[in-house]
Design a protein around this motif. Sequence first.
Motif, PDB file in Angstrom:
ATOM      1  N   THR A  17      29.726  68.370  48.437  1.00  0.00           N
ATOM      2  CA  THR A  17      29.633  67.360  49.487  1.00  0.00           C
ATOM      3  C   THR A  17      28.998  67.969  50.730  1.00  0.00           C
ATOM      4  O   THR A  17      28.945  69.179  50.898  1.00  0.00           O
ATOM      5  CB  THR A  17      31.008  66.817  49.895  1.00  0.00           C
ATOM      6  OG1 THR A  17      31.787  67.914  50.341  1.00  0.00           O
ATOM      7  CG2 THR A  17      31.697  66.133  48.743  1.00  0.00           C
ATOM      8  N   PHE A  18      28.553  67.076  51.575  1.00  0.00           N
ATOM      9  CA  PHE A  18      27.831  67.462  52.778  1.00  0.00           C
ATOM     10  C   PHE A  18      28.694  68.338  53.697  1.00  0.00           C
ATOM     11  O   PHE A  18      28.200  69.060  54.538  1.00  0.00           O
ATOM     12  CB  PHE A  18      27.409  66.179  53.502  1.00  0.00           C
ATOM     13  CG  PHE A  18      26.297  66.375  54.468  1.00  0.00           C
ATOM     14  CD1 PHE A  18      25.133  67.027  54.083  1.00  0.00           C
ATOM     15  CD2 PHE A  18      26.399  65.908  55.767  1.00  0.00           C
ATOM     16  CE1 PHE A  18      24.102  67.207  54.978  1.00  0.00           C
ATOM     17  CE2 PHE A  18      25.363  66.081  56.667  1.00  0.00           C
ATOM     18  CZ  PHE A  18      24.215  66.731  56.278  1.00  0.00           C
ATOM     19  N   GLU A  19      29.991  68.272  53.503  1.00  0.00           N
ATOM     20  CA  GLU A  19      30.905  69.045  54.340  1.00  0.00           C
ATOM     21  C   GLU A  19      30.993  70.513  53.919  1.00  0.00           C
ATOM     22  O   GLU A  19      31.552  71.340  54.625  1.00  0.00           O
ATOM     23  CB  GLU A  19      32.323  68.451  54.259  1.00  0.00           C
ATOM     24  CG  GLU A  19      32.505  67.194  55.050  1.00  0.00           C
ATOM     25  CD  GLU A  19      32.469  67.462  56.542  1.00  0.00           C
ATOM     26  OE1 GLU A  19      33.363  68.168  57.027  1.00  0.00           O
ATOM     27  OE2 GLU A  19      31.523  66.985  57.204  1.00  0.00           O
ATOM     28  N   GLU A  20      30.463  70.821  52.763  1.00  0.00           N
ATOM     29  CA  GLU A  20      30.644  72.173  52.213  1.00  0.00           C
ATOM     30  C   GLU A  20      29.770  73.190  52.967  1.00  0.00           C
ATOM     31  O   GLU A  20      28.868  72.820  53.719  1.00  0.00           O
ATOM     32  CB  GLU A  20      30.308  72.118  50.708  1.00  0.00           C
ATOM     33  CG  GLU A  20      30.794  73.264  49.874  1.00  0.00           C
ATOM     34  CD  GLU A  20      32.227  73.683  50.179  1.00  0.00           C
ATOM     35  OE1 GLU A  20      32.383  74.718  50.851  1.00  0.00           O
ATOM     36  OE2 GLU A  20      33.177  72.996  49.769  1.00  0.00           O
ATOM     37  N   ASN A  21      30.094  74.443  52.774  1.00  0.00           N
ATOM     38  CA  ASN A  21      29.398  75.541  53.437  1.00  0.00           C
ATOM     39  C   ASN A  21      28.177  75.932  52.604  1.00  0.00           C
ATOM     40  O   ASN A  21      28.301  76.530  51.545  1.00  0.00           O
ATOM     41  CB  ASN A  21      30.403  76.699  53.537  1.00  0.00           C
ATOM     42  CG  ASN A  21      29.863  77.900  54.241  1.00  0.00           C
ATOM     43  OD1 ASN A  21      28.660  78.142  54.274  1.00  0.00           O
ATOM     44  ND2 ASN A  21      30.771  78.680  54.816  1.00  0.00           N
ATOM     45  N   GLU A  22      26.995  75.578  53.091  1.00  0.00           N
ATOM     46  CA  GLU A  22      25.782  75.772  52.287  1.00  0.00           C
ATOM     47  C   GLU A  22      25.453  77.241  52.086  1.00  0.00           C
ATOM     48  O   GLU A  22      24.809  77.616  51.113  1.00  0.00           O
ATOM     49  CB  GLU A  22      24.583  75.075  52.921  1.00  0.00           C
ATOM     50  CG  GLU A  22      24.575  73.567  52.757  1.00  0.00           C
ATOM     51  CD  GLU A  22      25.387  72.873  53.826  1.00  0.00           C
ATOM     52  OE1 GLU A  22      25.919  73.594  54.711  1.00  0.00           O
ATOM     53  OE2 GLU A  22      25.510  71.635  53.784  1.00  0.00           O
ATOM     54  N   ILE A  53      16.996  74.106  49.593  1.00  0.00           N
ATOM     55  CA  ILE A  53      18.093  73.152  49.799  1.00  0.00           C
ATOM     56  C   ILE A  53      17.568  71.784  50.176  1.00  0.00           C
ATOM     57  O   ILE A  53      16.503  71.657  50.759  1.00  0.00           O
ATOM     58  CB  ILE A  53      19.021  73.699  50.912  1.00  0.00           C
ATOM     59  CG1 ILE A  53      20.263  72.837  51.070  1.00  0.00           C
ATOM     60  CG2 ILE A  53      18.275  73.805  52.238  1.00  0.00           C
ATOM     61  CD1 ILE A  53      21.365  73.540  51.812  1.00  0.00           C
ATOM     62  N   PHE A  54      18.287  70.744  49.784  1.00  0.00           N
ATOM     63  CA  PHE A  54      17.982  69.406  50.285  1.00  0.00           C
ATOM     64  C   PHE A  54      19.235  68.554  50.238  1.00  0.00           C
ATOM     65  O   PHE A  54      20.261  68.957  49.697  1.00  0.00           O
ATOM     66  CB  PHE A  54      16.841  68.754  49.493  1.00  0.00           C
ATOM     67  CG  PHE A  54      17.105  68.601  48.017  1.00  0.00           C
ATOM     68  CD1 PHE A  54      17.688  67.459  47.513  1.00  0.00           C
ATOM     69  CD2 PHE A  54      16.748  69.623  47.136  1.00  0.00           C
ATOM     70  CE1 PHE A  54      17.912  67.325  46.154  1.00  0.00           C
ATOM     71  CE2 PHE A  54      16.969  69.496  45.777  1.00  0.00           C
ATOM     72  CZ  PHE A  54      17.557  68.348  45.285  1.00  0.00           C
ATOM     73  N   MET A  55      19.114  67.373  50.864  1.00  0.00           N
ATOM     74  CA  MET A  55      20.243  66.442  50.845  1.00  0.00           C
ATOM     75  C   MET A  55      19.947  65.369  49.808  1.00  0.00           C
ATOM     76  O   MET A  55      18.814  64.932  49.676  1.00  0.00           O
ATOM     77  CB  MET A  55      20.367  65.735  52.184  1.00  0.00           C
ATOM     78  CG  MET A  55      20.765  66.594  53.321  1.00  0.00           C
ATOM     79  SD  MET A  55      20.874  65.585  54.816  1.00  0.00           S
ATOM     80  CE  MET A  55      19.227  65.701  55.435  1.00  0.00           C
ATOM     81  N   VAL A  82      21.801  72.917  46.621  1.00  0.00           N
ATOM     82  CA  VAL A  82      21.115  74.198  46.705  1.00  0.00           C
ATOM     83  C   VAL A  82      20.519  74.455  45.327  1.00  0.00           C
ATOM     84  O   VAL A  82      21.181  74.217  44.319  1.00  0.00           O
ATOM     85  CB  VAL A  82      22.106  75.318  47.071  1.00  0.00           C
ATOM     86  CG1 VAL A  82      21.410  76.660  47.094  1.00  0.00           C
ATOM     87  CG2 VAL A  82      22.727  75.030  48.414  1.00  0.00           C
ATOM     88  N   SER A  95      24.932  68.043  49.582  1.00  0.00           N
ATOM     89  CA  SER A  95      23.960  69.099  49.823  1.00  0.00           C
ATOM     90  C   SER A  95      23.677  69.730  48.465  1.00  0.00           C
ATOM     91  O   SER A  95      24.596  70.012  47.712  1.00  0.00           O
ATOM     92  CB  SER A  95      24.539  70.187  50.726  1.00  0.00           C
ATOM     93  OG  SER A  95      24.876  69.649  51.969  1.00  0.00           O
TER      94      SER A  95
END
Lengths: 738, 182
Positions: free
Chosen positions: B81-86, B58-60, B67, B65
């Motif tokens: 989006t960064f808010e999602e559940n990785e 994973i990375f930003m 995966v 985000s």
Amino acid sequence: MKEGHEVKTDPLAQIEKARVLQDSRCFDASSIDPKEVIPVMSKILYLINQGEELSQNESTEIFFRASKLYQSQHPHIRKMLYLLLKELSPKEGEVFMITSSLSRDVSTSDNPYYRASALRVMARILDPSLLIQMERFIKNSIVDNNDTVSSAAMIAGLKLCKSHPEVVRRWVTEVQEKLSSKNLNIHYHAMLLLFEMKKNDPLALSKFFEFMISSGFKNPLAQVQLLRFIRYSIKTIPFDKPALASIEKYLCDSLKRNQDMIVFEASKTLAEYALQLWENKNVSSGFSVLQLFLASGKNTTKFAGIKTINQYAIKCQNLLVGSLVDYEPLITESNRSLATLAISTLLKLSTEKNVDRLITQITQFMTEITDDFKIELIESLKILCLRMPRKIKTLLTFVGDILKGEGGFQLKSVVLDTLLQILQDLPSSHDLIMLILAEFIEDCHYEILQCKAIHLIGELGPQSEDPSQLIRFIYNRFILDKGQSRAAAVTALGKFAKVPELAQNVKVLLNRCLEDKDDEVRERARFYLDYLEKDEFPKTTLPVSIAQIEKAVKKCRDTGRTFTLELARHIQEEPEEYKGPSLPEKTQTNLYQGIAELEKLGKPLSSTNSVILTEKTAEYIVTMVAHNYPSCLLLQFSISNTLHNQALEDVVVNLHLESTLLEPLLSVDGGIEIYPCPRVDREGTGTAYALLRKLEGSRKGRVPTTLKFNVLEYEGDEVVARFEDEYQIESTQIELVS
Amino acid sequence: MICQMKGIIVLDNEGQNIFSKYYNPSSSLLTHSNQKLFEQQLYSKSSRISTRGTEADIFMLETYSVVFKNYNDIAIYLFATFEENEILMASLLDAITEALEMLYRTEIDKKRVCEEMDLMMLAIDEFLDDGIIICCDAMSIVERVTMREGQQVLPQKNKKQESTLGRAITNARQAISKSLMR
């Protein structure tokens, strides 16, 4: 034809539009051969996917040929055909051609996979108003015995919900029935759709949550989704104490589930309303499971954990500060995104006691990290400087090392800007920052940045405790650097003559510059010496503003006239930019930004809280406040632009009232009036308005909303591009009560 | 509010696009050239991460985000989006790759994917509708792609090509490969 040596060719590179179009003739053949047809279909999809421009004719041609494939009963061809129809995004006239085939598939086909796929194609390509005609089919499909069909129908329902919520709401019985299905996936889709139907009705929603929580369904996706729904809507629902308690219990129970994704969602929901809704001990247990994630073998799990802890680090500092040691091992993670988040978390949680140790630790591996990461680090450090001014020496030394160390233009430029911001907020850092800049100009590969730093030293350096030490750094430029830097150095040097004790020395140094081989350097030196002799300093204010000069120069360039200051003076200066507060809460005094029509409205009867209509991390953050007046409703949109290289002009908030309950406003004269925001600066803010007239009766609805504007793209301070853009934001909830 | 993926992208080992699907792209990802740029960044960011085999990492990137999984000569990226559940994203990606392995009856590689791109396109279409997760279960997706319960059983192509890389799902796979089309 064949070459002697074999060249390894990329099969994808051989896919070419003209060829594929030619090949697509096989769709017309009297006997359709799957082995021939399917690869061509894939290739068409591939081309569309690669952004290949299909002309209107080409796309129509493909569409017509493809629709012939409907005659084939080969299932795989049919499956690909559905996909192709979706991707071709056919025009209205074309859609008409296949509507009957699609509805036949949906209503009479005995192949459930056909029915499911056809439903999804309809939802995608049919205009909502046409889709409405298919309502009966969709509704019937929801209760179909086949789960694939039922699930596809509910997915179609989700889409329709956006355009025709009132229609979809009529299916509530059918959807609810599906909650008792044995198929877990069906549960999940039914739940999604039910939520969408009820989301604007707090009372129905609270019942929905009550029911869902007590039903104990098993699908992890559905559980994740429910926890998220709770997080997003709990504030808008009037839960009573016992209901809230049962939700809190549900959250805590979810922390104990086996699937990390559920645990994650639950702990995030707890953290989101920490200190507001939940008991601290429950929020704490949420954080402790996230901390357990950090020891996971999977990077994705670690990431989710540290990201969330980082997100709430400042808000829940008290709950997290004891666990610093848990995050330290992550600093050395080879995955830089993890390390970044860990460091940022540590910095957020650090105290004056441990910050020195932390900085030493980070310093150890600074050489191996990328610029992007350093830029993020700089941001954290800035906040830290403001938070612990007593540690400013350690922190600024660290920032200074980044500035002096290896790094690209963007990084250095960010560091310079950050130092300036720190200087503004924290005057005590002045001397330290001047010294950092002085050391920076000693060895800088970027002339522009070097000149900028020299200029800053010239502007601010004379106020230092000991300005004389800065002069040495500046004078070194004459010996070591190129013309442009030397010229900048002369100007900076000249400024130091303001300090009486230094005036004489400056004079000596400037005299030496008169011998310089660069004429710009000589002229500037002469200029300052003349002033020094007269013992008066050049005025730094221009008779006209820079903006005026800029406009005048542009005009001169366009018309071929010679530039004079006189001309610039006659250019109408732009009105002062509006400086709205970045994220306004409740009403504020300068509500109308000087717009005369709006000022006539006077004071609003009431105003709502501000609602955020974008992600908090979006490029443009938009918040909305609705002000209620006797005869109208004023929506105030505050736009905050986070980009440093783009400014926005003529920002219009477009409310798409069509096919919402507010549609009648469109047919009333002055029913809706839009006041655009003339300009939002780079990293600036601005305000735009929409004024809605109240009609008879109450009406409310969610209105799809977009921002439309011109983007000015900057490189440095120069506009390099200008184009129109549109930006989708969350739908605006509007309630007109007369 | 509904879990929403922003896109899935398949690149080869030189960063060249094999397949990409963007769901409701934000304005910065609307144009094709911006998407290409984004994909280049994906590629360069991920090549700096040494993954353990085919495990998801994973990375930003920008506000997302990402995966991803690396295969021999192909990489698959799923971003939101960064808010999602990785964690959810990772298990969705697991399911997608599992389904692809079943469909291709072997480890995922560029040659197979390019030759039968239809299978991948159909599978991804069954997993995600406009970015909304339809299902997270590889078996049911494979069923839907191959329409095992459809009326027409198709002759199987490549009958001899049995996978040597047997996995835990061998049995299931055999059942499905019997009905694989073409």
